[in-house]
Design a protein around this motif. Structure first.
Motif, PDB file in Angstrom:
ATOM      1  N   MET A 185      11.659  -0.193  12.767  1.00  0.00           N
ATOM      2  CA  MET A 185      11.183   1.200  12.896  1.00  0.00           C
ATOM      3  C   MET A 185      12.237   2.101  13.551  1.00  0.00           C
ATOM      4  O   MET A 185      12.383   3.261  13.206  1.00  0.00           O
ATOM      5  CB  MET A 185       9.905   1.175  13.743  1.00  0.00           C
ATOM      6  N   TRP A 186      13.028   1.493  14.473  1.00  0.00           N
ATOM      7  CA  TRP A 186      13.980   2.316  15.229  1.00  0.00           C
ATOM      8  C   TRP A 186      15.001   3.010  14.331  1.00  0.00           C
ATOM      9  O   TRP A 186      15.503   4.089  14.667  1.00  0.00           O
ATOM     10  CB  TRP A 186      14.698   1.476  16.296  1.00  0.00           C
ATOM     11  N   GLU A 187      15.309   2.384  13.164  1.00  0.00           N
ATOM     12  CA  GLU A 187      16.357   2.939  12.282  1.00  0.00           C
ATOM     13  C   GLU A 187      16.038   4.381  11.879  1.00  0.00           C
ATOM     14  O   GLU A 187      16.937   5.145  11.526  1.00  0.00           O
ATOM     15  CB  GLU A 187      16.503   2.125  10.995  1.00  0.00           C
ATOM     16  N   ASN A 188      14.757   4.722  11.898  1.00  0.00           N
ATOM     17  CA  ASN A 188      14.376   6.082  11.514  1.00  0.00           C
ATOM     18  C   ASN A 188      14.767   7.119  12.566  1.00  0.00           C
ATOM     19  O   ASN A 188      14.822   8.305  12.278  1.00  0.00           O
ATOM     20  CB  ASN A 188      12.868   6.165  11.289  1.00  0.00           C
ATOM     21  N   PHE A 193      17.159   6.313  15.562  1.00  0.00           N
ATOM     22  CA  PHE A 193      18.408   6.116  16.311  1.00  0.00           C
ATOM     23  C   PHE A 193      19.469   5.469  15.415  1.00  0.00           C
ATOM     24  O   PHE A 193      19.137   4.808  14.441  1.00  0.00           O
ATOM     25  CB  PHE A 193      18.171   5.210  17.532  1.00  0.00           C
ATOM     26  N   ASP A 194      20.741   5.643  15.798  1.00  0.00           N
ATOM     27  CA  ASP A 194      21.832   5.068  15.009  1.00  0.00           C
ATOM     28  C   ASP A 194      21.974   3.574  15.244  1.00  0.00           C
ATOM     29  O   ASP A 194      22.412   2.832  14.379  1.00  0.00           O
ATOM     30  CB  ASP A 194      23.167   5.757  15.353  1.00  0.00           C
ATOM     31  N   LYS A 195      21.667   3.151  16.481  1.00  0.00           N
ATOM     32  CA  LYS A 195      21.764   1.711  16.774  1.00  0.00           C
ATOM     33  C   LYS A 195      20.585   1.305  17.657  1.00  0.00           C
ATOM     34  O   LYS A 195      19.977   2.177  18.315  1.00  0.00           O
ATOM     35  CB  LYS A 195      23.092   1.373  17.434  1.00  0.00           C
TER      36      LYS A 195
END
Ligand SMILES: C[S@@+](CC[C@H](N)C(=O)[O-])C[C@H]1O[C@@H](n2cnc3c(N)ncnc32)[C@H](O)[C@@H]1O
Length: 229
Positions: free
Chosen positions: A1-4, A6-8
């Motif tokens: 989910m984080w990819e939506n 943050f970059d990393k």
């Protein structure tokens, strides 16, 4: 989910980021899926009703109130903060609303996920006035010429509320040189204006009102494009 968002990957995440999954119908965050809806939001709502947006919908009081009042219109709230999105979705869910959704997206990316003339109205309520850094304001030439000229239907409207005298006066001044749009209503004290009786207060509006600060309001209409076939 984080990819939506943050970059990393990060070590710690805001707990409300994961909690947004509790309301898949009311909160959208996947950029690719959102972009596929461009020009097709009526399919998502499963009706052909008009669509209204709010940029910076906060905790959702305004757009939830609007969706509750106007069941024959669709509403999309755009907000960045996870907790505020979660609180908005809770309110929509409690009222079992079918004509509302919230998306986690920068308002400035609107052209990536909203199609041409897909929108009847855009609400911007109590945006940051960026005192001393006014060039960062969301209401500027670019909003009219690059965004609203595309996404708004003819006679579609921008509705702007603010507590800030400078922002209010600057938008009125800006409108003197913006072509294709005109101010159709404005007041520097909405709550004591005839239009105020139908007003739905936002969270910031409640706060400012309690402090005795008046709400300023401007309604701007997109004129019909004359050279259109
Ligand atoms: C000052 S608050 C006003 C909230 C609400 N409209 C109200 O009147 O109570 C501005 C809201 O806009 C959101 N926001 C700021 N910049 C944004 C952007 N570029 N795109 C989407 N939302 C944004 C913030 O997270 C915040 O919730």
């Amino acid at each position: 989910m984080w990819e939506n968002f943050f970059d990393k990957p990060k070590k710690n995440y805001n707990p409300y980021m994961g909690k947004m999954k509790e309301f898949p119908k009311y909160i959208q965050w996947d950029k690719k899926e959102m972009n596929l809806k461009k020009g097709n939001w009526n399919e998502f709502f499963e009706n052909s009703n008009e669509i209204y947006l709010e940029i910076g919908s906060g905790q959702g009081n305004f757009t939830v109130g609007n969706a509750q009042r106007h069941r024959d219109r669709n509403f999309i709230g755009i907000e960045l903060k996870f907790k505020r999105l979660y609180m908005s979705a809770q309110k929509a869910n409690k009222r079992s609303l079918k004509n509302i959704t919230f998306i986690r997206r920068w308002g400035q990316e609107i052209l990536e996920f909203i199609g041409e003339e897909e929108i009847t109205g855009l609400y911007i309520n109590f945006p940051d006035p960026w005192d001393g850094n006014e060039k960062n304001r969301i209401i500027n030439d670019k909003l009219f010429y690059e965004t609203l000229s595309k996404i708004l239907k003819d006679n579609g409207k921008l509705f702007f509320k603010t507590d800030h005298d400078g922002y209010y006066n600057d938008v009125l001044e800006l409108m003197k040189r913006i072509e294709g749009f005109k101010v159709v209503y404005n007041t520097n004290d909405l709550h004591n204006d005839p239009l105020g009786k139908d007003n739905i207060k936002t969270e910031f509006e409640e706060l400012f009102t309690r402090k005795g600060i008046t709400t300023k309001y401007i309604e701007i209409c997109k004129e019909k494009t004359l050279d259109k076939k």
